[in-house]
Design an enzyme around this catalytic site. Structure first.
Site, PDB file in Angstrom:
ATOM      1  N   LYS A  18      -3.012  10.880 -15.498  1.00 49.73           N
ATOM      2  CA  LYS A  18      -2.632  10.334 -14.190  1.00 49.73           C
ATOM      3  C   LYS A  18      -3.721  10.589 -13.151  1.00 49.73           C
ATOM      4  CE  LYS A  18       0.186  10.688 -10.161  1.00 49.73           C
ATOM      5  NZ  LYS A  18       1.395  11.120  -9.448  1.00 49.73           N
ATOM      6  N   ALA A  39      -6.245  14.097 -28.375  1.00 53.61           N
ATOM      7  CA  ALA A  39      -5.919  14.037 -26.950  1.00 53.61           C
ATOM      8  C   ALA A  39      -4.847  12.973 -26.722  1.00 53.61           C
ATOM      9  CB  ALA A  39      -7.162  13.705 -26.136  1.00 53.61           C
ATOM     10  N   GLY A  40      -4.062  13.156 -25.677  1.00 55.59           N
ATOM     11  CA  GLY A  40      -3.067  12.156 -25.312  1.00 55.59           C
ATOM     12  C   GLY A  40      -2.942  12.075 -23.803  1.00 55.59           C
ATOM     13  N   HIS A  41      -3.452  10.999 -23.225  1.00 55.25           N
ATOM     14  CA  HIS A  41      -3.426  10.827 -21.771  1.00 55.25           C
ATOM     15  C   HIS A  41      -2.444   9.712 -21.422  1.00 55.25           C
ATOM     16  CE1 HIS A  41      -7.674  12.769 -21.260  1.00 55.25           C
ATOM     17  NE2 HIS A  41      -6.779  13.576 -21.761  1.00 55.25           N
ATOM     18  N   GLN A 224      -8.083  17.821 -23.637  1.00 56.90           N
ATOM     19  CA  GLN A 224      -7.556  19.176 -23.854  1.00 56.90           C
ATOM     20  C   GLN A 224      -7.724  20.030 -22.585  1.00 56.90           C
ATOM     21  OE1 GLN A 224      -9.843  18.089 -26.754  1.00 56.90           O
ATOM     22  NE2 GLN A 224      -7.991  17.059 -27.373  1.00 56.90           N
ATOM     23  N   ARG A 305       6.812  20.977 -26.202  1.00 58.58           N
ATOM     24  CA  ARG A 305       5.825  21.928 -25.701  1.00 58.58           C
ATOM     25  C   ARG A 305       6.482  23.266 -25.371  1.00 58.58           C
ATOM     26  NH1 ARG A 305       3.817  17.187 -21.970  1.00 58.58           N
ATOM     27  NH2 ARG A 305       2.383  16.137 -23.392  1.00 58.58           N
ATOM     28  N   LYS A 331       3.132  17.763 -11.473  1.00 58.01           N
ATOM     29  CA  LYS A 331       4.535  18.066 -11.768  1.00 58.01           C
ATOM     30  C   LYS A 331       5.134  19.099 -10.815  1.00 58.01           C
ATOM     31  CE  LYS A 331       4.716  16.462 -16.494  1.00 58.01           C
ATOM     32  NZ  LYS A 331       5.326  16.628 -17.817  1.00 58.01           N
TER      33      LYS A 331
END
Length: 426
Positions: A18, A39-41, A224, A305, A331
């Site tokens: 984001k 990775a996960g964006h 990461q 997580r 967040k």
């Protein structure tokens, strides 16, 4: 406009996607410098959600050219699947994507090897994503890796694959043979990708240098987080690349002079995926509350997580290691229901109290967190607020405590998943 570098300041999953997406609005180029499909964006635009693993997040802006640097390792089926999924949603990027000829390829045998390695470790398993990332980087360092440019040389590719397959089978008592993976099959699969890959390949280090010389705005995107860095993370429970600031320059082949501003991304609390030490982890109802409120499930693996309170000792370490100018806190709204919020300000073990990360990360799991409890703002939600002065007083005090403790100014605050749910103070 300033050239910026965005790095994860925790164990990954901090919300870099984001933040990069928001900053990309004023960028011409967004360049990824480390990691791979582990990775996960995630980016939310209006009612649509995009999950990217290899493609630079900024490419969702039509004016942005994406660069995949030499520091990354590429899973080509994953890359093309991402490109095709975006195209199916009306976002054509193939003509806007440049890939380094020096980036290494995650080969089919790397995934088999990683699975074999994790199984043999048993209880000492790292908890990897099983995407073949570690073995691909290991081959790179041992000088038997395969770069993207090699896919354009079929005979060279065949020789190198044959050597690697024989070597792996020798070391693993035939792990690849058991999975039916042959040299011919591997070479054939890679050559199928070469034609589509060829137009995107270039000397990305030269491309970035020339773009800088021509005054184009460049944004560097990390993957990461600092605490997973192979040198400065919680080794051996780390990733296989340098995802701290130093990795940005070796992973793209550019000078530090290019970057004007370093931004570290941190959640307002802490999470971790996979095994390894986590001093503030909450194995109770409070941890479950954070997980549910924050939708804390991995973008890449879907795994829940591990959740805990904000670790300011670790965050200050990330600020120091990276020389961060600013923090982006994400967040914040997840904490809206809390009337008090503990934050870790020291560690303690066997009567010894320390206020810095231990030099030997192997010992971190011996320490228990020492908490300072701050006031929450239950009943005064932060969700969707876009001006800092409109935040509840306790929320501002929470953020200002983070600033004072870490020594980095908070330049961005995310109060929701959407692009517009952001406070900009840069």
């Amino acid at each position: 406009m300033a050239n910026r570098c965005v790095v994860g300041a925790q164990w990954g999953d901090e919300g870099k996607g984001k933040i990069v997406d928001v900053l990309s609005e004023s960028a011409a180029i967004v360049a990824r410098y480390s990691g791979g499909a582990n990775a996960g964006h995630t980016v939310k635009i209006a009612d649509e959600t995009f999950a990217l693993h290899l493609i630079p997040t900024g490419i969702l802006h039509p004016q942005v050219t994406g660069v995949i640097g030499n520091g990354m390792v590429l899973d080509l089926p994953q890359l093309f699947a991402e490109i095709d999924k975006l195209a199916a949603r009306g976002i054509e990027i193939e003509h806007r994507l440049k890939i380094s000829t020096a980036a290494h390829v995650v080969m089919p045998y790397h995934k088999i090897l990683e699975k074999d390695n994790e199984q043999r470790r048993g209880e000492g398993a790292i908890g990897t994503t099983m995407r073949g990332i570690g073995p691909a980087y290991a081959d790179k360092v041992s000088r038997q890796g395969i770069r993207t440019a090699c896919l354009l040389e079929p005979e060279m590719l065949r020789r190198r694959v044959a050597h690697n397959v024989d070597d792996i089978n020798l070391r693993t008592a035939g792990a690849l043979q058991r999975d039916g993976l042959t040299v011919a099959r591997t070479v054939e699969e890679m050559l199928r990708h070469a034609g589509r890959l060829r137009p995107m390949l270039c000397d990305t280090a030269l491309y970035l240098y020339q773009a800088w010389q021509n005054g184009k705005t460049i944004l560097l995107e990390g993957a990461q987080g600092t605490l997973l860095d192979i040198d400065f993370g919680t080794y051996p429970f780390a990733t296989s690349s340098n995802n701290t600031i130093g990795g940005a320059f070796t992973g793209l082949g550019i000078s530090p002079k290019i970057v004007d501003c370093f931004i570290g991304v941190s959640k307002a609390y802490t999470t971790r995926v996979g095994n390894g030490p986590f001093p503030t982890e909450l194995a109770d109802a409070a941890g479950e509350q954070l997980r549910e409120a924050g939708c804390e499930f991995g973008t890449t693996t879907g795994r829940p997580r591990r959740c805990g309170w904000l670790d300011l000792v670790a965050l200050r370490y990330a600020v120091r290691i990276n020389g961060l100018d600013y923090l982006a806190i994400t967040k914040l709204d997840v904490l809206d229901a809390l009337s008090t919020i503990p934050v870790c300000t020291a560690y303690e073990a066997n009567g010894e109290r320390i206020e810095q990360m231990p030099a030997d990360m192997c010992t971190l799991d011996r320490y228990r967190p020492v908490y300072t409890t701050l006031a929450g703002w239950a009943g005064s939600p932060t969700k969707g607020i876009t001006r800092y002065e409109n935040l509840p007083a306790a929320a501002r005090e929470y953020l200002e405590y983070i600033e004072k403790f870490t020594g980095a100014r908070i330049g961005i605050v995310s109060t929701g998943a959407g692009r517009h749910e952001t406070i900009m103070r840069l």
